[in-house]
Design an enzyme around this catalytic site. Structure first.
Site, PDB file in Angstrom:
ATOM      1  N   LYS A  69      -1.869  -2.723   3.499  1.00 23.88           N
ATOM      2  CA  LYS A  69      -0.567  -2.937   4.118  1.00 23.88           C
ATOM      3  C   LYS A  69      -0.760  -3.305   5.580  1.00 23.88           C
ATOM      4  O   LYS A  69      -1.636  -2.767   6.254  1.00 23.88           O
ATOM      5  CB  LYS A  69       0.327  -1.703   4.010  1.00 23.88           C
ATOM      6  N   GLY A 223       9.545  12.037  10.917  1.00 25.02           N
ATOM      7  CA  GLY A 223       9.624  11.093  12.029  1.00 25.02           C
ATOM      8  C   GLY A 223       8.323  10.864  12.788  1.00 25.02           C
ATOM      9  O   GLY A 223       8.001   9.730  13.148  1.00 25.02           O
ATOM     10  N   ALA A 224       7.566  11.927  13.041  1.00 23.17           N
ATOM     11  CA  ALA A 224       6.381  11.776  13.895  1.00 23.17           C
ATOM     12  C   ALA A 224       5.289  11.001  13.160  1.00 23.17           C
ATOM     13  O   ALA A 224       4.844  11.406  12.093  1.00 23.17           O
ATOM     14  CB  ALA A 224       5.865  13.150  14.310  1.00 23.17           C
ATOM     15  N   LYS A 229       4.389  11.988  19.423  1.00 23.09           N
ATOM     16  CA  LYS A 229       5.690  12.174  18.775  1.00 23.09           C
ATOM     17  C   LYS A 229       5.798  13.588  18.212  1.00 23.09           C
ATOM     18  O   LYS A 229       4.823  14.148  17.710  1.00 23.09           O
ATOM     19  CB  LYS A 229       5.887  11.138  17.660  1.00 23.09           C
ATOM     20  N   SER A 296       4.655  14.528   7.067  1.00 20.76           N
ATOM     21  CA  SER A 296       4.365  13.232   6.430  1.00 20.76           C
ATOM     22  C   SER A 296       3.989  12.209   7.488  1.00 20.76           C
ATOM     23  O   SER A 296       4.769  11.939   8.404  1.00 20.76           O
ATOM     24  CB  SER A 296       5.617  12.765   5.675  1.00 20.76           C
TER      25      SER A 296
END
Lengths: 325, 325
Positions: A69, A223-224, A229, A296
């Site tokens: 990817k 989100g992180a 983050k 995640s």
């Protein structure tokens, strides 16, 4: 030689959340069995444009599924009417190396991330979970709730966003697949009064306080995805049972990266990788009172597994455009 | 959103050796100036199929050219009528991250490698060089000679290959762009009686002996591109002035990897990277008697620079297939 081009619209029409969940669960399981190859994501930094380009090669040995990817993150793109994130996925034959398919993978990325949250919550949240809290009401929030709706009888969704308009727009879209009570708020604390909390913001400071989280809550921290983050207060990761998708990626760029850099959390305090729970190598939730966190970061094996599910369906249904190589 | 698909035939019709040389020289120059980003090649290994898949992201900061090449090496492919190597190149906008073009990059890979050999020989070979020796007469040999023909008045080409039929086929093809005397042989030693020697074999043992090389010879060592591969006797790299394309890649997988692993050559004995010579940071050849070696491993920046040259020409000429993303 031929290969199959699948544009975003093709992928949207072919990839269901059920497919994505099946693919991602298999990918995590193989990860737990050590039957994958996943070189570290590599980054090119476009400092002057506030963007980057990430390359994510991956191989599921057991499924014989390989691919790469290529995905950007350009935070200023919305100013000129472009998406922040645009992804392409190339699938290759492991047997001959030949490229089999190239597809738009922006929707796929969001779906496989929703699927990861769903698989993790099924392992880690209390089975009786009924109330879902959302912190952030963007694109990722939609696929997260869609994933959870496959495994839980959700009665109440509390949607928090800095923009109440975004929360309204979320409710409108989410009702298409999850009809129940919705509560909209701009206060993150309200959303924390739930069984499963889902955070999908691009935040660089902790927006969820430790004291707001009730015993027994499961948190999908989505989100992180880069150094610096963070969405959850560092102490919360210390107090909770933390499960990551991949330890190397999580320590570097997941929710735990800030607590670890602050010496609040030690890497060895991370309980498990999700694949270790799916394969029975480590226990998941062991009490109704534990707080569990799934961190995640997003793995190339999720993309490749979901991509092959799309590719197979495209071959079955004749969808896509054949290209001569 | 649109992007441009260019199949191999498009690239063949668009990419000239002059374009490739200009692009590769610029890439090497920028490398010498430190104005590039090139994360290490990552490898996926398909052990059971005797193949691998390599991912090569690269960014030329000064040209604002970014992209990723994905290329396999499957040595058993010819048994089933497929090429050993098949490559795709994805070009991305550095400004927005959007994919701009995807192209078949097998021909491009061979052309940018021939261009690298030509640029290196112009810096390092004696300007009066007239006799070229070839060790190996495959696809790579053709683009190497094509590259050299742009800078040298070649009068005599000595082609050695284990198969005299392959040498004959090489002569037939090469006469299309380089008409001169050809001498065909199965003896590598014969080919070494030259001004510029080009080695393009997949050998894992030294096929060129130190004692066969005359003072003043320049060698383009092209074949070695993975750990354990070697074409030149280790002592030859010790005796000669060695220039690499990229020090990190060369030490790991270039011609020098075996001499270094045998402790015959120390990494600090490598004279320069080619970009350091192009930018004037280090001298090239300083006497008519030196033996010089250019160790080419192949860089992602070469692919991206050549790819953008193709993409621009495609836009100018309207060639290629527009795809909707």
């Amino acid at each position: 030689m031929q290969l199959l081009w699948l544009e975003e619209e093709d992928v949207i029409s072919l990839l269901t959340m059920d497919d994505a969940i099946a693919a991602v669960e298999k990918a995590f399981f193989d990860h737990g069995m050590g039957q994958i190859q996943m070189p570290p994501k590599s980054y090119i930094n476009f400092t002057k444009y506030e963007g980057d380009l990430r390359t994510m090669p991956a191989y599921l040995e057991g499924q014989d599924q390989a691919g790469v990817k290529i995905v950007n993150v350009h935070t200023r793109n919305p100013e000129i009417g472009l998406p922040t994130v645009m992804a392409l996925l190339v699938l290759n034959s492991s047997k001959t190396g030949a490229p089999l398919s190239i597809m738009g993978a922006t929707y796929l990325t969001s779906m496989r991330t929703g699927a990861a949250g769903a698989v993790a919550a099924r392992c880690l949240a209390r089975a009786s979970s009924k109330v879902v809290g959302m912190v952030g009401a963007g694109v990722q929030a939609r696929t997260q709730l869609l994933g959870l709706s496959k495994f839980f009888k959700i009665e109440h969704v509390i949607v928090s966003d800095t923009s109440i308009e975004r929360a309204k727009s979320f409710e409108k879209d989410a009702r298409a697949f999850q009809n129940c009570d919705y509560q909209l708020t701009t206060d993150v604390k309200d959303a924390c009064n739930c069984d499963i909390l889902v955070t999908t913001t691009p935040s660089r400071r902790a927006v969820v306080k430790e004291s707001w989280i009730k015993p027994g809550t499961h948190i999908n921290a989505i989100g992180a995805d880069a150094k610096g983050k963070q969405e959850l207060e560092s102490n919360l990761t210390k107090k909770a049972k933390v499960i990551v998708d991949d330890i190397a990626q999580a320590v570097h760029s997941g929710e735990v990266n800030v607590p670890i850099s602050e010496w609040v959390l030690k890497p060895e305090e991370i309980h498990a990788q999700i694949g270790e729970i799916l394969t029975g190598k480590k226990p998941g939730r062991i009490s109704e009172m534990e707080i569990t966190i799934f961190d995640s970061t997003g793995l190339g094996i999720q993309d490749v597994a979901a991509g092959f599910a799309v590719y197979r369906k495209a071959l079955e249904t004749g969808r896509g455009t054949k290209l001569i190589l």
